[in-house]
Design an enzyme around this catalytic site. Structure first.
Site, PDB file in Angstrom:
ATOM      1  N   THR A   5     -27.937   7.087  20.911  1.00 48.79           N
ATOM      2  CA  THR A   5     -27.283   6.318  19.847  1.00 48.79           C
ATOM      3  C   THR A   5     -27.044   7.234  18.651  1.00 48.79           C
ATOM      4  OG1 THR A   5     -27.376   4.232  18.594  1.00 48.79           O
ATOM      5  CG2 THR A   5     -29.435   5.445  18.786  1.00 48.79           C
ATOM      6  N   ASN A   6     -26.717   6.666  17.500  1.00 46.28           N
ATOM      7  CA  ASN A   6     -26.534   7.454  16.279  1.00 46.28           C
ATOM      8  C   ASN A   6     -27.120   6.690  15.101  1.00 46.28           C
ATOM      9  OD1 ASN A   6     -24.497   5.608  15.224  1.00 46.28           O
ATOM     10  ND2 ASN A   6     -23.238   6.383  16.893  1.00 46.28           N
ATOM     11  N   GLY A   7     -26.991   7.260  13.908  1.00 45.84           N
ATOM     12  CA  GLY A   7     -27.714   6.715  12.751  1.00 45.84           C
ATOM     13  C   GLY A   7     -26.985   5.635  11.977  1.00 45.84           C
TER      14      GLY A   7
ATOM     15  N   ALA B 116     -19.534   3.071  14.614  1.00 42.16           N
ATOM     16  CA  ALA B 116     -19.847   4.463  14.947  1.00 42.16           C
ATOM     17  C   ALA B 116     -20.102   4.479  16.454  1.00 42.16           C
ATOM     18  CB  ALA B 116     -21.078   4.919  14.181  1.00 42.16           C
TER      19      ALA B 116
ATOM     20  N   ARG C 219     -29.559  -3.325  13.031  1.00 45.11           N
ATOM     21  CA  ARG C 219     -30.846  -2.716  12.678  1.00 45.11           C
ATOM     22  C   ARG C 219     -31.333  -3.250  11.349  1.00 45.11           C
ATOM     23  NH1 ARG C 219     -28.683   3.064  14.832  1.00 45.11           N
ATOM     24  NH2 ARG C 219     -28.971   2.579  17.036  1.00 45.11           N
TER      25      ARG C 219
END
Ligand code: CTP
Length: 404
Positions: free
Chosen positions: A211-213, A281, A241
């Site tokens: 995944t990414n931030g 994203a 999140r």
């Protein structure tokens, strides 16, 4: 923000829920609204005019005739009703709403309702049997057919100790409903926004993923601003999140996990969309062979084969039909403008929001500094919160999508 300087006339009738009205006035004032309060004689039994005068910053209007000896005068309710951009009757007792539904006006409050040219909102509050009584329900229907807005009276504990429907809508609900009403803009009210947001997760096995931030904050700010402006929002959202909040029925959330799921959901929603914003994203790659059982760690120590994910934005832009306007994002770390311009051409979108990745901007920060990149040129915004950036983005959409 949307209530800043807006003129709200609050009409309070005599129910126990009037004890919540000072807090409601405070919420409105904190949002910058101008508030004038009128109340029935019965309402004074439940909340004092002095409290509401202090909180609203204006004397409370109580009587049709102002008695002051030789200075007896007529209280011009027509002017007050004309002043208002929204009239809220809260709490609305069965007696007051029955009178208004039948055009009776024996006090200042009902005279205001009959004189109002602005939208009128009702927050009925009474005991469950009075609320369920057929005449009350018919009166509420009459008000609705007259174009008035009747807010739901939630179920719960009532002042009588009984439990059922008939509670006044909560001050936060009324505040939000006014924001939604007064924030609506003609551009958005008959348009559907397809919005992608958040990260995607690409499974390696049932417990591990790539995944990414992305925090999804920018997407959430865009959804909230579009909701406020009255758009129908089809929101395809990657894993959240942060805590979610309640959204109005015009915001339809489709929760997805992987890029492939996001792609499928976005394609399904595309035909109904007039504006598309891809704020997600999206993971550019995924493991070529996800396992359906947890991989033992001794088997993890080997090269991972990745395959590219489809470019959702490029695919949506390729299928664009006349009347649709497509806005992507570009997160860049260097040669930002040139890279974003090349990305715009490559993806075929109408415009891109360039998002610089720095300590105070980008994926995981509360602030952003954005620019709008179109084939015709660039417009730059200042460093601002994501909420302010969302307003700027939707203002840009209004300016350019209308003429696309
Ligand atoms: N995007 C998409 N599908 C992908 C990748 C990106 O829809 N598979 C969208 C993003 O939602 C964003 C835009 O394309 O609106 C640009 O994303 P960005 O990450 O800046 O660009 P990439 O296409 O991933 O290119 P690169 O990583 O090389 O900068």
């Amino acid at each position: 923000m949307v209530l800043q300087g807006r003129r709200i006339l609050l009409a309070v009738s005599g129910g126990i829920a009037a004890y919540k009205i000072p807090y409601f006035v405070r919420l409105l004032r904190q949002s910058g609204a101008e508030v004038r309060v009128a109340m029935t004689p019965a309402a004074e039994e439940f909340v004092t005019p002095l409290t509401l005068a202090a909180l609203s910053g204006h004397p409370v209007e109580q009587h049709l005739v102002l008695r002051g000896g030789a200075r007896t005068s007529w209280n011009n309710h027509v002017h007050l009703a004309e002043w208002a951009e929204a009239l809220v009757v809260a709490p609305a007792t069965s007696n007051t709403l029955a009178k208004a539904a039948h055009g009776l006006c024996d006090n200042l409050l009902t005279s205001l309702v009959l004189s109002a040219k602005c939208p009128v909102f009702w927050a009925p509050a009474m005991d469950l049997d009075m609320f369920a009584y057929p005449a009350t329900q018919q009166n509420l229907d009459r008000l609705r057919t007259m174009g008035h807005h009747v807010w739901p009276s939630p179920e719960g504990e009532l002042a009588s100790g009984l439990t059922g429907a008939g509670r006044m809508a909560e001050p936060e609900f009324m505040h939000r409903a006014l924001e939604l009403h007064l924030g609506a803009r003609p551009f958005w009210t008959d348009r559907t926004l397809l919005l992608t947001s958040g990260p995607t997760e690409e499974a390696l096995d049932p417990v591990r993923f790539l995944t990414n931030g992305s925090s999804g904050q920018m997407g959430e700010a865009l959804a909230a601003e579009a909701e406020l402006r009255g758009a129908t929002v089809h929101w395809v959202r990657g894993p959240l999140r942060r805590a979610d909040r309640a959204w109005s029925p015009k915001v339809r959330v489709v929760s997805v996990r992987s890029a492939a799921e996001m792609h499928a959901a976005a394609l399904q929603a595309l035909p109904e969309a007039s504006v598309v914003i891809t704020a997600a994203a999206v993971a550019d790659v995924r493991p070529s062979a996800p396992q359906d059982r947890k991989t033992p760690k001794e088997h993890l120590n080997r090269p991972l084969e990745l395959v590219p994910n489809a470019d959702i934005l490029a695919d949506l832009a390729a299928r664009k039909v006349s009347g649709q306007w497509i806005l992507g994002f570009a997160l860049e770390t260097h040669d930002a403008v040139e890279s974003a311009q090349a990305k715009l051409r490559r993806k075929g979108a109408d415009a891109l929001i360039l998002n610089l990745d720095g300590p105070e901007t980008g994926m995981n920060s509360a602030t952003n500094q954005i620019s709008l990149i179109r084939a015709e040129g660039i417009e730059e915004g200042p460093l601002e919160t994501k909420e302010q950036a969302a307003r700027r983005i939707l203002d840009w959409v209004e300016r350019y999508a209308g003429i696309a």
